[in-house]
Design a protein around this motif. Sequence first.
Motif, PDB file in Angstrom:
ATOM      1  N   GLN A 195     -16.274   3.729 -29.252  1.00 21.25           N
ATOM      2  CA  GLN A 195     -15.256   4.746 -28.976  1.00 21.25           C
ATOM      3  C   GLN A 195     -14.089   4.636 -29.959  1.00 21.25           C
ATOM      4  OE1 GLN A 195     -16.077   7.120 -27.457  1.00 21.25           O
ATOM      5  NE2 GLN A 195     -17.288   6.645 -25.685  1.00 21.25           N
ATOM      6  N   VAL A 196     -13.742   3.428 -30.365  1.00 15.19           N
ATOM      7  CA  VAL A 196     -12.689   3.238 -31.370  1.00 15.19           C
ATOM      8  C   VAL A 196     -13.120   3.868 -32.695  1.00 15.19           C
ATOM      9  CG1 VAL A 196     -11.547   1.486 -32.800  1.00 15.19           C
ATOM     10  CG2 VAL A 196     -11.645   1.191 -30.325  1.00 15.19           C
ATOM     11  N   GLN A 197     -14.366   3.630 -33.091  1.00 11.55           N
ATOM     12  CA  GLN A 197     -14.851   4.226 -34.337  1.00 11.55           C
ATOM     13  C   GLN A 197     -14.860   5.746 -34.261  1.00 11.55           C
ATOM     14  OE1 GLN A 197     -18.622   2.301 -34.842  1.00 11.55           O
ATOM     15  NE2 GLN A 197     -17.711   0.440 -35.711  1.00 11.55           N
ATOM     16  N   SER A 198     -15.234   6.278 -33.122  1.00  6.25           N
ATOM     17  CA  SER A 198     -15.223   7.731 -32.940  1.00  6.25           C
ATOM     18  C   SER A 198     -13.808   8.280 -33.026  1.00  6.25           C
ATOM     19  CB  SER A 198     -15.849   8.075 -31.589  1.00  6.25           C
ATOM     20  OG  SER A 198     -15.805   9.446 -31.354  1.00  6.25           O
ATOM     21  N   TYR A 199     -12.862   7.602 -32.385  1.00  6.50           N
ATOM     22  CA  TYR A 199     -11.458   8.019 -32.420  1.00  6.50           C
ATOM     23  C   TYR A 199     -10.927   7.966 -33.850  1.00  6.50           C
ATOM     24  CZ  TYR A 199      -6.531   8.307 -31.046  1.00  6.50           C
ATOM     25  OH  TYR A 199      -5.228   8.697 -30.894  1.00  6.50           O
ATOM     26  N   MET A 200     -11.288   6.902 -34.584  1.00  6.74           N
ATOM     27  CA  MET A 200     -10.817   6.757 -35.959  1.00  6.74           C
ATOM     28  C   MET A 200     -11.370   7.867 -36.853  1.00  6.74           C
ATOM     29  SD  MET A 200     -10.972   2.584 -36.280  1.00  6.74           S
ATOM     30  CE  MET A 200     -10.820   2.546 -38.044  1.00  6.74           C
ATOM     31  N   MET A 201     -12.611   8.293 -36.624  1.00 10.52           N
ATOM     32  CA  MET A 201     -13.176   9.396 -37.408  1.00 10.52           C
ATOM     33  C   MET A 201     -12.472  10.713 -37.095  1.00 10.52           C
ATOM     34  SD  MET A 201     -17.267   8.750 -37.734  1.00 10.52           S
ATOM     35  CE  MET A 201     -17.631   8.275 -36.058  1.00 10.52           C
ATOM     36  N   ASP A 202     -12.118  10.903 -35.816  1.00 11.50           N
ATOM     37  CA  ASP A 202     -11.476  12.153 -35.422  1.00 11.50           C
ATOM     38  C   ASP A 202     -10.003  12.213 -35.817  1.00 11.50           C
ATOM     39  OD1 ASP A 202     -13.839  12.977 -34.286  1.00 11.50           O
ATOM     40  OD2 ASP A 202     -13.259  12.468 -32.225  1.00 11.50           O
ATOM     41  N   LYS A 203      -9.275  11.122 -35.622  1.00 17.50           N
ATOM     42  CA  LYS A 203      -7.807  11.149 -35.770  1.00 17.50           C
ATOM     43  C   LYS A 203      -7.304  10.404 -37.004  1.00 17.50           C
ATOM     44  CE  LYS A 203      -7.531  12.563 -31.361  1.00 17.50           C
ATOM     45  NZ  LYS A 203      -7.159  13.806 -30.856  1.00 17.50           N
ATOM     46  N   ASN A 204      -8.162   9.686 -37.717  1.00 17.74           N
ATOM     47  CA  ASN A 204      -7.783   8.934 -38.913  1.00 17.74           C
ATOM     48  C   ASN A 204      -6.713   7.876 -38.656  1.00 17.74           C
ATOM     49  OD1 ASN A 204      -9.592  10.253 -40.617  1.00 17.74           O
ATOM     50  ND2 ASN A 204      -8.160  11.947 -40.898  1.00 17.74           N
ATOM     51  N   LYS A 205      -6.756   7.238 -37.500  1.00 15.75           N
ATOM     52  CA  LYS A 205      -5.855   6.114 -37.221  1.00 15.75           C
ATOM     53  C   LYS A 205      -6.494   5.208 -36.180  1.00 15.75           C
ATOM     54  CE  LYS A 205      -2.923   7.567 -33.459  1.00 15.75           C
ATOM     55  NZ  LYS A 205      -1.601   7.417 -32.942  1.00 15.75           N
ATOM     56  N   VAL A 206      -6.022   3.962 -36.141  1.00 16.54           N
ATOM     57  CA  VAL A 206      -6.545   2.985 -35.190  1.00 16.54           C
ATOM     58  C   VAL A 206      -5.852   3.211 -33.843  1.00 16.54           C
ATOM     59  CG1 VAL A 206      -6.767   0.536 -34.655  1.00 16.54           C
ATOM     60  CG2 VAL A 206      -6.982   1.312 -37.012  1.00 16.54           C
ATOM     61  N   PRO A 207      -6.629   3.386 -32.770  1.00 14.82           N
ATOM     62  CA  PRO A 207      -6.010   3.665 -31.462  1.00 14.82           C
ATOM     63  C   PRO A 207      -5.657   2.387 -30.698  1.00 14.82           C
ATOM     64  CG  PRO A 207      -8.364   3.770 -31.256  1.00 14.82           C
ATOM     65  CD  PRO A 207      -8.080   3.495 -32.705  1.00 14.82           C
ATOM     66  N   THR A 208      -4.842   2.573 -29.694  1.00 18.07           N
ATOM     67  CA  THR A 208      -4.627   1.529 -28.697  1.00 18.07           C
ATOM     68  C   THR A 208      -5.516   1.869 -27.505  1.00 18.07           C
ATOM     69  OG1 THR A 208      -2.845   2.735 -27.611  1.00 18.07           O
ATOM     70  CG2 THR A 208      -2.217   1.244 -29.410  1.00 18.07           C
ATOM     71  N   ALA A 236      -4.521   2.499 -24.535  1.00 18.97           N
ATOM     72  CA  ALA A 236      -3.878   3.609 -23.821  1.00 18.97           C
ATOM     73  C   ALA A 236      -4.190   4.946 -24.483  1.00 18.97           C
ATOM     74  CB  ALA A 236      -2.371   3.386 -23.758  1.00 18.97           C
ATOM     75  N   GLU A 237      -4.232   4.972 -25.816  1.00 17.42           N
ATOM     76  CA  GLU A 237      -4.558   6.215 -26.516  1.00 17.42           C
ATOM     77  C   GLU A 237      -6.009   6.627 -26.279  1.00 17.42           C
ATOM     78  OE1 GLU A 237      -1.509   6.040 -30.314  1.00 17.42           O
ATOM     79  OE2 GLU A 237      -3.450   5.023 -30.468  1.00 17.42           O
ATOM     80  N   LEU A 238      -6.909   5.635 -26.206  1.00 18.18           N
ATOM     81  CA  LEU A 238      -8.309   5.956 -25.916  1.00 18.18           C
ATOM     82  C   LEU A 238      -8.454   6.579 -24.537  1.00 18.18           C
ATOM     83  CD1 LEU A 238     -10.294   2.892 -27.321  1.00 18.18           C
ATOM     84  CD2 LEU A 238     -10.257   5.213 -28.222  1.00 18.18           C
ATOM     85  N   VAL A 239      -7.722   6.058 -23.564  1.00 22.96           N
ATOM     86  CA  VAL A 239      -7.799   6.596 -22.205  1.00 22.96           C
ATOM     87  C   VAL A 239      -7.175   7.980 -22.144  1.00 22.96           C
ATOM     88  CG1 VAL A 239      -7.033   6.258 -19.827  1.00 22.96           C
ATOM     89  CG2 VAL A 239      -7.909   4.319 -21.131  1.00 22.96           C
ATOM     90  N   SER A 240      -5.996   8.144 -22.760  1.00 21.05           N
ATOM     91  CA  SER A 240      -5.308   9.436 -22.679  1.00 21.05           C
ATOM     92  C   SER A 240      -6.047  10.536 -23.440  1.00 21.05           C
ATOM     93  CB  SER A 240      -3.877   9.314 -23.191  1.00 21.05           C
ATOM     94  OG  SER A 240      -3.870   9.023 -24.571  1.00 21.05           O
ATOM     95  N   ALA A 241      -6.790  10.166 -24.492  1.00 16.30           N
ATOM     96  CA  ALA A 241      -7.561  11.157 -25.258  1.00 16.30           C
ATOM     97  C   ALA A 241      -8.972  11.334 -24.705  1.00 16.30           C
ATOM     98  CB  ALA A 241      -7.628  10.737 -26.723  1.00 16.30           C
ATOM     99  N   ASP A 242      -9.254  10.759 -23.539  1.00 17.95           N
ATOM    100  CA  ASP A 242     -10.545  10.876 -22.849  1.00 17.95           C
ATOM    101  C   ASP A 242     -11.721  10.267 -23.628  1.00 17.95           C
ATOM    102  OD1 ASP A 242      -9.551  12.014 -20.545  1.00 17.95           O
ATOM    103  OD2 ASP A 242      -9.709  14.060 -21.324  1.00 17.95           O
TER     104      ASP A 242
END
Length: 104
Positions: free
Chosen positions: A52-65, A67-73
Motif C-alpha cells: 500500500q505504501v508503494q501504491s501511495y508513492m506511485m499515486d502521490k509521489n511522496k512517502v506516506p505516514t 495516518a495518511e494511508l488510512v485517511s486516503a483509504d
Amino acid sequence: MKDENGFTLVEMMIVMLVISVLLIITIPNVAKHNTNINNKGCEAYVKMVQAQVQSYMMDKNKVPTMAELVSADYLNVDTGCPNGTKVVSIDAEGKVTAVAKPTN
C-alpha cells in the motif's frame, strides 16, 4: 424384558475416554504453534502495508505516514500487527517495519 437397542453406560464411558484423549493430545499442539501463527500474521500484515505504501508513492509521489494511508483509504484502520504486540512504522524511504509496542 424387551429387546431394546441403545448404548450402555460402559460404551458411553469408552467414547468419552477416547474423546478426552484426543483433546488432551490436540490442545497443547495448537497452543504451542500459536506464537508461530501470530508471527506469520504480522509478517503478512507488514507486506500488505508495504504494498500500500508503494501504491501511495506511485499515486502521490511522496512517502506516506500510517495516518495518511488510512485517511486516503489505502488501509482500513491502523491496527498494527494482528496479535497486538507490534506496531507498524514507515521510515523516510518508505520501508515498512514492525517494532515492539512501547509499554506504558
